[in-house]
Design an enzyme around this catalytic site. Structure first.
Site, PDB file in Angstrom:
ATOM      1  N   GLN A  38       0.853  -1.210   0.000  1.00 49.50           N
ATOM      2  CA  GLN A  38       0.000   0.000   0.000  1.00 49.50           C
ATOM      3  C   GLN A  38       0.887   1.259   0.000  1.00 49.50           C
ATOM      4  O   GLN A  38       2.089   1.181   0.256  1.00 49.50           O
ATOM      5  CB  GLN A  38      -0.902  -0.002   1.227  1.00 49.50           C
ATOM      6  CG  GLN A  38      -0.175  -0.264   2.534  1.00 49.50           C
ATOM      7  CD  GLN A  38      -1.039  -1.006   3.569  1.00 49.50           C
ATOM      8  OE1 GLN A  38      -2.274  -1.054   3.526  1.00 49.50           O
ATOM      9  NE2 GLN A  38      -0.367  -1.611   4.537  1.00 49.50           N
ATOM     10  N   HIS A  69      -8.397   3.553  20.025  1.00 46.61           N
ATOM     11  CA  HIS A  69      -7.586   2.509  20.659  1.00 46.61           C
ATOM     12  C   HIS A  69      -8.092   2.158  22.059  1.00 46.61           C
ATOM     13  O   HIS A  69      -8.089   0.991  22.456  1.00 46.61           O
ATOM     14  CB  HIS A  69      -6.116   2.949  20.690  1.00 46.61           C
ATOM     15  CG  HIS A  69      -5.494   2.990  19.325  1.00 46.61           C
ATOM     16  ND1 HIS A  69      -4.839   4.100  18.825  1.00 46.61           N
ATOM     17  CD2 HIS A  69      -5.474   2.069  18.329  1.00 46.61           C
ATOM     18  CE1 HIS A  69      -4.425   3.853  17.609  1.00 46.61           C
ATOM     19  NE2 HIS A  69      -4.789   2.631  17.267  1.00 46.61           N
ATOM     20  N   ASP A  93       0.391   0.657  13.496  1.00 42.39           N
ATOM     21  CA  ASP A  93       0.914   1.878  14.129  1.00 42.39           C
ATOM     22  C   ASP A  93       1.271   1.642  15.602  1.00 42.39           C
ATOM     23  O   ASP A  93       1.944   2.461  16.211  1.00 42.39           O
ATOM     24  CB  ASP A  93      -0.128   3.005  14.020  1.00 42.39           C
ATOM     25  CG  ASP A  93      -1.507   2.546  14.485  1.00 42.39           C
ATOM     26  OD1 ASP A  93      -2.410   2.408  13.643  1.00 42.39           O
ATOM     27  OD2 ASP A  93      -1.670   2.265  15.692  1.00 42.39           O
ATOM     28  N   GLY A 146      -3.142 -11.441   8.065  1.00 36.93           N
ATOM     29  CA  GLY A 146      -3.950 -11.879   9.209  1.00 36.93           C
ATOM     30  C   GLY A 146      -4.876 -13.024   8.864  1.00 36.93           C
ATOM     31  O   GLY A 146      -5.173 -13.872   9.707  1.00 36.93           O
ATOM     32  N   ASP A 163      -7.909  -4.710  13.897  1.00 33.17           N
ATOM     33  CA  ASP A 163      -7.618  -3.286  13.719  1.00 33.17           C
ATOM     34  C   ASP A 163      -7.078  -3.098  12.305  1.00 33.17           C
ATOM     35  O   ASP A 163      -5.900  -2.820  12.087  1.00 33.17           O
ATOM     36  CB  ASP A 163      -6.577  -2.850  14.761  1.00 33.17           C
ATOM     37  CG  ASP A 163      -6.127  -1.406  14.565  1.00 33.17           C
ATOM     38  OD1 ASP A 163      -5.033  -1.065  15.086  1.00 33.17           O
ATOM     39  OD2 ASP A 163      -6.846  -0.644  13.893  1.00 33.17           O
ATOM     40  N   THR A 165      -7.354  -1.983   8.003  1.00 37.70           N
ATOM     41  CA  THR A 165      -7.809  -0.940   7.093  1.00 37.70           C
ATOM     42  C   THR A 165      -9.230  -1.287   6.671  1.00 37.70           C
ATOM     43  O   THR A 165      -9.787  -2.304   7.093  1.00 37.70           O
ATOM     44  CB  THR A 165      -6.891  -0.925   5.845  1.00 37.70           C
ATOM     45  OG1 THR A 165      -6.665  -2.276   5.433  1.00 37.70           O
ATOM     46  CG2 THR A 165      -5.554  -0.265   6.160  1.00 37.70           C
ATOM     47  N   PRO A 170      -5.492  -4.862   0.929  1.00 42.13           N
ATOM     48  CA  PRO A 170      -5.111  -5.991   1.802  1.00 42.13           C
ATOM     49  C   PRO A 170      -6.114  -6.253   2.923  1.00 42.13           C
ATOM     50  O   PRO A 170      -6.196  -7.364   3.443  1.00 42.13           O
ATOM     51  CB  PRO A 170      -3.740  -5.570   2.341  1.00 42.13           C
ATOM     52  CG  PRO A 170      -3.664  -4.094   2.159  1.00 42.13           C
ATOM     53  CD  PRO A 170      -4.474  -3.790   0.935  1.00 42.13           C
TER      54      PRO A 170
HETATM   55  N1  SAM Z   1      -7.460   2.587  12.799  1.00 42.53           N
HETATM   56  C1  SAM Z   1      -7.422   2.262  11.373  1.00 42.53           C
HETATM   57  C2  SAM Z   1      -8.810   2.126  10.817  1.00 42.53           C
HETATM   58  O1  SAM Z   1      -9.734   2.078  11.617  1.00 42.53           O
HETATM   59  O2  SAM Z   1      -8.932   2.089   9.584  1.00 42.53           O
HETATM   60  C3  SAM Z   1      -6.575   1.035  11.185  1.00 42.53           C
HETATM   61  C4  SAM Z   1      -5.147   1.378  11.474  1.00 42.53           C
HETATM   62  S1  SAM Z   1      -3.949   0.157  11.257  1.00 42.53           S
HETATM   63  C5  SAM Z   1      -2.685   1.133  10.598  1.00 42.53           C
HETATM   64  C6  SAM Z   1      -4.516  -0.796   9.904  1.00 42.53           C
HETATM   65  C7  SAM Z   1      -3.491  -1.857   9.591  1.00 42.53           C
HETATM   66  O3  SAM Z   1      -4.088  -3.001   8.979  1.00 42.53           O
HETATM   67  C8  SAM Z   1      -2.403  -1.390   8.594  1.00 42.53           C
HETATM   68  O4  SAM Z   1      -1.157  -1.352   9.248  1.00 42.53           O
HETATM   69  C9  SAM Z   1      -2.438  -2.437   7.468  1.00 42.53           C
HETATM   70  O5  SAM Z   1      -1.170  -2.712   6.951  1.00 42.53           O
HETATM   71  C10 SAM Z   1      -3.050  -3.611   8.208  1.00 42.53           C
HETATM   72  N2  SAM Z   1      -3.639  -4.650   7.368  1.00 42.53           N
HETATM   73  C11 SAM Z   1      -4.416  -4.493   6.270  1.00 42.53           C
HETATM   74  N3  SAM Z   1      -4.753  -5.697   5.758  1.00 42.53           N
HETATM   75  C12 SAM Z   1      -4.176  -6.649   6.563  1.00 42.53           C
HETATM   76  C13 SAM Z   1      -4.154  -8.069   6.555  1.00 42.53           C
HETATM   77  N4  SAM Z   1      -4.795  -8.771   5.609  1.00 42.53           N
HETATM   78  N5  SAM Z   1      -3.479  -8.708   7.545  1.00 42.53           N
HETATM   79  C14 SAM Z   1      -2.820  -8.005   8.510  1.00 42.53           C
HETATM   80  N6  SAM Z   1      -2.789  -6.649   8.561  1.00 42.53           N
HETATM   81  C15 SAM Z   1      -3.468  -5.975   7.598  1.00 42.53           C
END
Ligand code: SAM
Length: 288
Positions: A38, A69, A93, A146, A163, A165, A170
């Site tokens: 991304q 959080h 994060d 995940g 938590d 995206t 992804p």
């Molecule tokens: N608070 C944010 C929201 O509510 O949208 C989410 C923040 S956190 C940075 C989201 C994380 O999910 C990102 O670091 C991203 O890389 C991760 N992510 C996305 N798809 C994923 C997957 N399939 N497995 C693990 N992590 C994933």
């Protein structure tokens, strides 16, 4: 005012929704590049402090991340009452791990993040979000998808926090019935699954789909609400699924557990916890 396609270059315009955009002025740019997963951007806004976006969508800000959080950790952990093992899917994060690790009763936090670049850039440009969580010996950081982890892992967890995206790119696999089914299989007896489930006023279908899957899996399937200013469009829904009775915990019990935890918060209180499950009709109709 300029039209939507000609915002000044020093504004970040989030286009998550078809008919609604969120613009944040960039007072300072720290990073803007892509990993294999991304596009990561970190910039500063005078009101919200440093902000990270992934593929243009706000993920976390220094100023308002505490709401999200605190509500995705203290609600399930304090409702459970004896959570020892916590799994975080996503959370790159480090803010979710920061809050979960504040509970001395939590013995291990496993965090499964698909993009190691997010972790590294947040450590460098947004260190206040993780606030040392990545150095906590109780944290086990796994860089993996995940969905793959949930399918292959054999451990059991008292609380699982998704938590992620939004369900694009992804993150899409983390909003499927298959993933939820695998997550349920990873819950210890009385365990609780909570999820980032979007802003129902603008992403109602996402919540409806998750709740349909949760109702097929859990005796107690609902959501609770918290309003995070930079997750634009009104209150955010946080999915809740469990076969246990944790949602029925009374105020006196919650208050005693919260006091015993010694955790200082800026949004969570036992009263806010219980009140968050009181859903307005436009949301309760979405969850069926
Ligand atoms: N608070 C944010 C929201 O509510 O949208 C989410 C923040 S956190 C940075 C989201 C994380 O999910 C990102 O670091 C991203 O890389 C991760 N992510 C996305 N798809 C994923 C997957 N399939 N497995 C693990 N992590 C994933």
């Amino acid at each position: 005012m300029t039209d939507r396609d000609s915002w000044p270059a020093d504004w970040n315009v989030e286009r998550l929704h078809a008919d609604h955009a969120q613009a944040l002025r960039i007072s300072r740019e720290f990073y803007d590049s892509a990993t294999e997963h991304q596009r990561i951007r970190v910039f500063e806004n005078p009101t919200f402090g440093r902000i990270m976006t992934l593929d243009g969508v706000v993920q976390v800000t220094e100023a308002d991340n505490f709401i999200y959080h605190e509500m995705l950790t203290h609600v399930p952990i304090l409702a459970h009452g004896a959570a020892r093992r916590v799994l975080i899917v996503g959370g790159g994060d480090g803010g979710m791990a920061r809050e979960a690790l504040k509970h001395a009763s939590v013995e291990q936090v496993t965090m499964v993040e698909i993009d190691g670049g997010v972790v590294e850039f947040c450590k460098e440009y947004l260190p206040g979000i993780s606030a040392g969580a990545f150095d906590d010996p109780r944290l086990d950081l796994v860089i993996a998808d995940g969905a793959d982890f949930m399918r292959q892992n054999a451990d059991l967890y008292d609380v699982i926090i998704v938590d992620s995206t939004d369900p694009v790119g992804p993150g899409e696999v983390l909003f499927t019935d298959t993933f939820y089914g695998h997550a349920k299989a990873r819950l210890a007896p009385g365990g609780i699954l909570v999820t980032q489930n979007g802003v129902p006023f603008l992403q109602g279908e996402e919540l409806t789909n998750t709740m349909r899957a949760f109702r097929a899996l859990f005796a107690d399937a609902t959501c609770y609400l918290a309003t995070i200013p930079t997750y634009a469009g009104g209150p955010m829904a946080l999915g809740w699924g469990t076969d246990g009775a944790a949602r029925g915990v009374d105020l006196a019990t919650l208050s005693a557990r919260f006091a015993a935890s010694g955790i200082e918060t800026d949004y969570y209180t036992p009263e806010v916890h219980l009140g968050a499950f009181a859903l307005p009709p436009y949301v309760s109709r979405l969850i069926g």
